[in-house]
Design an enzyme around this catalytic site. Structure first.
Site, short mmCIF file in Angstrom:
data_model
loop_
_atom_site.label_atom_id
_atom_site.label_comp_id
_atom_site.label_asym_id
_atom_site.label_seq_id
_atom_site.Cartn_x
_atom_site.Cartn_y
_atom_site.Cartn_z
CD GLU A 118 -3.04 -1.09 2.22
OE1 GLU A 118 -3.06 -0.13 3.01
OE2 GLU A 118 -3.91 -1.97 2.22
CD GLU A 173 -3.29 -5.83 4.01
OE1 GLU A 173 -4.14 -5.01 4.40
OE2 GLU A 173 -2.06 -5.64 4.10
C1 FCB Z 1 -4.36 -2.07 5.51
C2 FCB Z 1 -2.97 -2.39 6.03
C3 FCB Z 1 -2.92 -3.44 7.10
C4 FCB Z 1 -4.09 -3.33 8.06
C5 FCB Z 1 -5.39 -3.22 7.31
C6 FCB Z 1 -6.61 -3.15 8.20
O1 FCB Z 1 -4.40 -0.79 5.02
O2 FCB Z 1 -2.15 -2.79 4.97
O3 FCB Z 1 -1.68 -3.37 7.75
O4 FCB Z 1 -3.89 -2.28 8.92
O5 FCB Z 1 -5.38 -2.11 6.47
#
Ligand code: FCB
Length: 474
Positions: A174, A380
């Site tokens: 990110e 994620e």
């Molecule tokens: C993302 C992050 C991760 C976590 C999630 C909820 O932005 O990459 O580390 O905090 O959100």
């Protein structure tokens, strides 16, 4: 991605060989911040600065994974995970961000990966999940071009030492958050608030990615795979009013294409350059050869997805509260698009206040497939809820199961629509340090009692385990 709502029918099986994983990040779980020669990162400094995190929470102890990793890997094996995405702490592997690798740092990740491999779990390592060595921030941080070169040097050290056991590598996690929350709105470390610096950071993160891809290709065996994890915003205009369409275009530019265009098309888009021309001199920032470096081919694109992003022009907004899901700050994380209004997509919210809408996931995967044709990973996806153990200590989290089920169905929809999605990494394996929100927001499928460090799989862990064993949803 600017995406539209789809109504693709639900198809639930995922392809054979699909990677079933969970994800974590070093600073959020490891603790042991002074052990093995590790030096402070920007998150150590930030979390120790009064007022920066909820309750003044820090990652000093986190969930003590550094000492408990063998138990945690056993938990993963019990759940049936086939793969695990974690991050390497730069200040553990290369303390201070310069010089040789630390033996103790490498040994920790060697032991962790040995443990994973001995349980048949494929390790996927992220090189940078936000823990820049503090010394490099003191020297200018990501707005400073040299940081990209330092990142490539650290990458080479990590790849040379660990490339024999880790076959899938992710460069950055990110970078939008690193650049725009770290240097724009200041809600993430290092907490700086200058829109020009945020844009410079974005370019140097892109450059660092490209240089790291080069370093990885040089050091890794041929069959290794290289990825990047982007939190691409599934941007939707509030209406088809031309001003709302323009707002969506601008957020797509500075939220998404600022990374995807240089990485996959070897250019910065004209509209982004125009929208931000008053803030940075791009012709000086981007040097000859940078775009060729940044656009080195990679093997997989990782998408981190939590919720869609609905935008309008300020004039078409009922109120101007910035519901972009990225924390509160008087400083905007959207340079050149500060006047765009952000709306919640609906009122079905997680504990983060993030609206639940899985169509943003299927639509983004499908759009990425169409546009870039790369194999995809969901690196994620998950949700925080107020999990409370019952009298017997069990944690029932039906809302999380509902979230995960609907999002896995969305992945299956995207696969059905033709997207080449190779795997899914649930965020997160364990409750952990949720950055500026501290320990108050629980994303884990395994509950952690922070006083005792006791791990208790929630109902969602048992549910996910069954999904994995079945190879998809029922
Ligand atoms: C993302 C992050 C991760 C976590 C999630 C909820 O932005 O990459 O580390 O905090 O959100």
């Amino acid at each position: 991605m600017t995406v539209t709502t789809s109504s693709v029918p639900v198809h639930r099986a995922l392809p054979a060989g699909f990677a079933w994983g969970a994800a974590t990040a070093a600073y959020q779980i490891e603790g042991a911040v002074t052990e093995g020669g590790r030096t402070p990162s920007i998150w150590d400094t930030f979390s120790h600065t009064p007022g920066r995190t909820e309750n003044g929470d820090t990652g000093d102890t986190a969930v003590d994974h550094y000492h408990r990793f063998r138990d945690d890997v056993r938990l993963m094996a019990d759940l049936g995970l086939t793969t695990y995405r974690f991050s390497l702490a730069w200040p553990r592997i290369q303390p201070t961000g310069r010089g040789p690798a630390s033996q103790a740092g490498l040994d920790f990740y060697r032991a962790l990966t040995d443990e994973l491999l001995s349980h048949g779990i494929t390790p996927v390592a992220t090189l940078y999940h936000w823990d820049l060595p503090q010394e490099l921030e003191d020297a200018g941080g990501w707005p400073h071009r040299d940081t990209a070169h330092r990142f490539a040097e650290y990458t080479a050290l990590a790849a040379e030492a660990l490339g024999d056991r880790i076959s899938t590598w992710t460069t950055l996690n990110e970078p939008w958050c690193s650049a725009f929350l770290g240097y724009g709105s200041g809600v993430h470390a290092p907490g700086r608030t200058d829109p020009a610096d945020a844009l410079k950071a974005a370019h140097h993160l892109n450059l660092g990615h490209g240089l790291a891809v080069g370093a990885l290709r040089a050091a890794l065996p041929g069959a290794s795979r290289i990825a990047v994890s982007l939190n691409l915003h599934a941007v939707r205009p509030l209406s088809d009013h031309p001003d709302d369409l323009a707002a969506a275009r601008r957020i797509d530019a500075v939220g998404n294409r600022v990374f995807t265009s240089p990485m996959f098309k070897g250019r910065y888009d004209e509209d982004l350059l125009k929208d931000t021309a008053h803030l940075v001199r791009w012709e000086e920032l981007v040097r000859d050869g940078d775009l060729a470096e940044i656009s080195r081919p990679i093997d997989l694109l990782g998408l981190n997805y939590y919720n869609p992003t609905v935008v309008s022009s300020a004039a078409n907004a009922r109120n101007l509260a910035r519901h972009d899901g990225h924390g509160d700050s008087p400083h905007s994380p959207w340079p050149g698009a500060e006047d765009v209004a952000f709306h919640r997509a609906n009122d079905d919210l997680t504990a983060m206040g993030w609206p639940i809408d899985p169509t943003g996931l299927s639509d983004t995967l499908t759009a990425l497939h169409r546009e870039f044709g790369l194999p995809l990973l969901v690196t994620e996806n998950g949700a925080a809820f107020e999990d409370v153990p019952d009298a017997d200590g069990a944690v029932h989290d039906p809302e999380r199961i509902r979230y995960l089920e609907s999002h896995l169905a969305a992945v299956a929809d995207a696969v059905e629509a033709g997207a080449d999605v190779r795997g899914y990494y649930l965020w997160s394996l364990l409750d952990n340090f949720e950055w500026a929100y501290g320990y108050g927001k629980r994303f884990g499928i395994v509950h952690v009692d922070y006083a005792t460090q006791q791990r208790t799989p929630k109902s969602s862990a048992r549910w996910y385990s069954q999904v994995i064993r079945r190879g998809g949803l029922a």
